[in-house]
Enzyme design. Structure first.
Site, PDB file in Angstrom:
ATOM      1  N   HIS A 133       0.730  -1.218  -0.055  1.00  0.00           N
ATOM      2  CA  HIS A 133      -0.030  -0.094   0.083  1.00  0.00           C
ATOM      3  C   HIS A 133       0.803   1.312   0.021  1.00  0.00           C
ATOM      4  O   HIS A 133       1.084   1.859   1.073  1.00  0.00           O
ATOM      5  CB  HIS A 133      -0.851   0.110   1.163  1.00  0.00           C
ATOM      6  CG  HIS A 133      -2.033  -0.995   0.967  1.00  0.00           C
ATOM      7  ND1 HIS A 133      -3.180  -0.675   0.332  1.00  0.00           N
ATOM      8  CD2 HIS A 133      -2.177  -2.308   1.476  1.00  0.00           C
ATOM      9  CE1 HIS A 133      -4.016  -1.729   0.261  1.00  0.00           C
ATOM     10  NE2 HIS A 133      -3.332  -2.569   1.237  1.00  0.00           N
ATOM     11  N   ALA A 184      12.521 -19.845   8.081  1.00  0.00           N
ATOM     12  CA  ALA A 184      11.538 -19.708   8.838  1.00  0.00           C
ATOM     13  C   ALA A 184      11.717 -18.299   9.212  1.00  0.00           C
ATOM     14  O   ALA A 184      12.925 -17.993   9.618  1.00  0.00           O
ATOM     15  CB  ALA A 184      11.074 -20.536  10.183  1.00  0.00           C
ATOM     16  N   THR A 189      13.769 -10.029   0.203  1.00  0.00           N
ATOM     17  CA  THR A 189      13.794  -8.657  -0.585  1.00  0.00           C
ATOM     18  C   THR A 189      14.435  -8.547  -1.562  1.00  0.00           C
ATOM     19  O   THR A 189      14.573  -7.760  -2.627  1.00  0.00           O
ATOM     20  CB  THR A 189      14.056  -7.409   0.624  1.00  0.00           C
ATOM     21  OG1 THR A 189      15.535  -7.560   0.959  1.00  0.00           O
ATOM     22  CG2 THR A 189      13.009  -7.360   1.689  1.00  0.00           C
TER      23      THR A 189
END
Length: 210
Positions: A133, A184, A189
């Protein structure tokens, strides 16, 4: 009176347990998943063979998805394509390769492109998202998150035979090569080359197997 009711309920529970054994319950759950899978794939027009979609999973925007054969999607997952948001339209394409197993409570969200190769295995609560967002700038940060324009750094590509551990996140613009293990809780990125192990926040290569 309460003691009597409690006694009756406990005895009924014991009796029910003798009739409805755990093994029978497991077979019932398998049958339930098969019926649910058959229904939802028919309703959504998914054409691949032997797809298992377990209880509580939601597929939003299925017409922008391609799901291969022998794919299992676990319980309470949200698999969505962002074809419309905030008055804007997108052209998403989500592909899940043959033999993949998407663990329980996974969230896969696609506004551009996510391509998953064959035999992906994910743990519980994995996030794979090619969007967020808004960008991190003052204009976006002073706008309510739900009203920000979706932003993306590019498509996600995941190779064959990849294992992504529990609670890991794979973010936009990332390519993960064949045979990769994502530990985990890792947050991916940047690109991860084939046949390597990556861990951490942000994820870094800690071992290679080639």
């Amino acid at each position: 009176m309460i003691a009597i009711l409690k006694f009756i309920m406990l005895n009924l529970t014991v009796l029910f347990g003798k009739i409805y054994r755990y093994g029978l319950h497991i077979r019932f759950c398998v049958l339930r998943d098969e019926i649910y899978s058959s229904w939802i794939t028919s309703v959504l027009g998914l054409k691949a063979n032997n797809i298992v979609i377990r209880k509580g999973t939601k597929l939003d925007g299925a017409k922008y998805m391609s799901i291969g054969a022998n794919v299992t999607i676990g319980r309470n997952c949200l698999i969505e394509t962002k074809y419309s948001h905030g008055g804007r339209t997108y052209s998403p394409q989500l592909t899940i390769g043959d033999g993949s197993y998407i663990g329980d409570e996974n969230h896969i969200t696609c506004m551009g492109g996510i391509t998953i190769g064959q035999n992906l295995l994910t743990g519980r609560r994995v996030l794979i998202s090619d969007n967020n967002h808004g960008n991190l700038d003052l204009q976006n940060l002073t706008t309510p998150p739900g009203r920000r324009r979706l932003a993306s750094k590019g498509e996600i590509r995941i190779g064959n035979n990849v294992w992504i551990g529990e609670n890991a996140c794979v973010l936009s613009g990332v390519t993960i090569g064949d045979g990769v293990v994502i530990a985990a809780n890792a947050v991916v990125t940047h690109d991860i080359p084939a046949f390597s192990l990556a861990a951490g926040v942000p994820a870094k290569i800690i071992k290679t197997f080639k």
